[in-house]
Structures are given as structure tokens and as C-alpha cells.
Scaffold this motif. Structure first.
Motif, short mmCIF file in Angstrom:
data_model
loop_
_atom_site.label_atom_id
_atom_site.label_comp_id
_atom_site.label_asym_id
_atom_site.label_seq_id
_atom_site.Cartn_x
_atom_site.Cartn_y
_atom_site.Cartn_z
N PRO A 22 7.99 55.35 -30.34
CA PRO A 22 7.42 54.24 -29.57
C PRO A 22 6.91 54.75 -28.22
N LEU A 23 5.73 54.30 -27.83
CA LEU A 23 5.14 54.77 -26.57
C LEU A 23 6.02 54.48 -25.37
N ASP A 24 6.67 53.30 -25.35
CA ASP A 24 7.53 52.98 -24.22
C ASP A 24 8.74 53.91 -24.18
N PHE A 25 9.24 54.32 -25.33
CA PHE A 25 10.35 55.27 -25.37
C PHE A 25 9.89 56.64 -24.87
N GLU A 26 8.73 57.07 -25.33
CA GLU A 26 8.19 58.36 -24.87
C GLU A 26 8.04 58.39 -23.36
N ALA A 27 7.53 57.30 -22.79
CA ALA A 27 7.34 57.23 -21.34
C ALA A 27 8.70 57.25 -20.62
N PHE A 28 9.64 56.50 -21.15
CA PHE A 28 10.99 56.46 -20.57
C PHE A 28 11.62 57.86 -20.63
N HIS A 29 11.49 58.50 -21.75
CA HIS A 29 12.03 59.86 -21.95
C HIS A 29 11.40 60.83 -20.95
N ARG A 30 10.09 60.79 -20.84
CA ARG A 30 9.36 61.70 -19.93
C ARG A 30 9.77 61.46 -18.47
N MET A 31 9.98 60.19 -18.12
CA MET A 31 10.32 59.85 -16.74
C MET A 31 11.75 60.26 -16.38
N HIS A 32 12.68 60.07 -17.28
CA HIS A 32 14.10 60.23 -16.95
C HIS A 32 14.73 61.56 -17.36
N ARG A 33 14.23 62.20 -18.37
CA ARG A 33 14.90 63.39 -18.89
C ARG A 33 15.10 64.51 -17.86
N PRO A 34 14.10 64.87 -17.05
CA PRO A 34 14.33 65.97 -16.11
C PRO A 34 15.52 65.73 -15.16
N LEU A 35 15.61 64.53 -14.61
CA LEU A 35 16.73 64.25 -13.71
C LEU A 35 18.03 64.17 -14.48
N TYR A 36 18.02 63.58 -15.66
CA TYR A 36 19.24 63.51 -16.46
C TYR A 36 19.78 64.92 -16.73
N VAL A 37 18.90 65.84 -17.07
CA VAL A 37 19.34 67.22 -17.32
C VAL A 37 19.91 67.84 -16.05
#
Length: 193
Positions: A22-37
Motif C-alpha cells: 500500500p502506498l500509504d504504508f510505503e510512505a510511512f515506512h520511508r518516513m519512520h524507518r531511519p529513525l526507528y533503526v
């Protein structure tokens, strides 16, 4: 996303195996993953472990993505999932999730200090004090100070308002001063706990 996270059932479809997300999931993933890591690494020390914990969290979020979107704050919910997965990975590796084990030893100030032992003692005291903060205050302090996030960025990741981040940071600073014995005498600030 990776496979093989602790207690992850075999045969689970991972993000990279899905034909279309889902596009909204991809955007959420792209936005949050770097900081989460980055956040997970401050507890797990190893980037590979941090990535595994975060990928495992995103797999869980993807599985119930439509339900996640119905939450009052999907970002706040995702933050909690990521934190729990980080703790799960730490436990599976036989480690405790502790700032003292990682962040206190990796600061640039320690590498540049005239008195590295004195700086290390200060870092350890500060990390112990941060660990003693209530969870929300600890998260805000880490995002703003250790990870260099702006108030707005921290608010976006935590799923709260910028005003809530500022207020929480203010209470956290007061509490840290108390814990470290730096509170001004005669001052009776009521600190949120």
C-alpha cells in the motif's frame, strides 16, 4: 524486511516478497524507518540487530495495516510496536535493552575529551538518569538530544503534538536535574512522573 526475527513464524511473507505494498504504508515506512533503526541501535548496539527489530516491527504493522490506520494515532501505535520488538530482539540475544550499555560509550564528546574517564563517568550518570525517566520523557529526550530530531520531527514519530513534545521535554529536563542533583535550591517545581 528480514526474516528470522525471534518467534517469527517460518513462511511469513516479508515486505520484499510482496508484489505491491500500500502506498500509504510505503510512505510511512520511508518516513519512520531511519529513525526507528537509529533508536533501536541506541539500545541494541549493533545495526544489524536494530534493523532486524525494526523490520520485524514493520512486518507486524503491515500485517494489520488497515487496523493500524484506524488507531487514534498510527504513529504512536507504530512507535510502541517498534519499541516492543526492540526489547524482544534484545531478550532473544540475551541482552538487556540498556542505554548504559551502548550510548554512553559512543559519544563524540568521549572521544574528544581531555579527561576521557571523567567524561565517561558523566555520560554514565546521564544515561542512568535518562533511563530513570518515565517512558514518554525518556523517548522525547532521546529523540531530541541523542538523535537530533526537531520538536516537529519527534512529534511526528511519537504521534503527539509539538506542544506535547515541548512540555514533556521541559518536565524531563527538570526531572534530570533532580536525579543528577542539579536542581536549584529553593525551587519546588512539580515534575510529571
Amino acid at each position: 524486511m528480514r526474516r528470522g526475527a525471534p518467534d517469527t513464524p517460518t513462511g511469513v511473507t516479508t515486505m520484499t516478497e510482496l508484489p505491491e505494498l500500500p502506498l500509504d504504508f510505503e510512505a510511512f515506512h520511508r518516513m519512520h524507518r531511519p529513525l526507528y533503526v537509529a533508536w533501536a541501535k541506541s539500545y541494541l548496539k549493533h545495526k544489524a540487530d536494530a534493523e532486524e527489530a525494526v523490520d520485524w516491527a514493520f512486518e507486524q504493522l503491515l500485517t494489520g495495516w488497515q487496523e493500524v490506520l484506524t488507531k487514534e494515532s498510527p504513529a504512536a501505535y507504530a512507535w510502541q510496536v517498534m519499541k516492543h520488538r526492540t526489547i524482544d530482539v534484545a531478550r532473544a540475544r540475551g541482552r538487556r535493552e540498556s542505554l548504559i550499555d551502548t550510548a554512553a560509550f559512543e559519544t563524540a564528546a568521549l572521544r574528544k575529551a581531555v579527561d576521557p574517564i571523567g567524561q565517561l563517568e558523566e555520560n554514565l550518570s546521564l544515561m542512568r538518569a535518562i533511563e530513570a525517566l518515565p517512558e514518554r520523557q525518556r523517548d522525547v529526550v532521546l529523540l531530541l538530544s541523542l538523535h537530533g530530531q526537531s520538536t516537529r520531527e519527534a512529534a511526528d514519530h511519537l504521534g503527539i503534538t509539538p506542544a506535547a513534545v515541548r512540555s514533556t521535554a521541559r518536565y524531563a529536563r527538570r526531572r534530570l536535574r533532580e536525579i543528577l542533583g542539579l536542581a536549584k535550591e529553593g525551587r519546588t517545581d512539580d515534575v510529571a512522573r
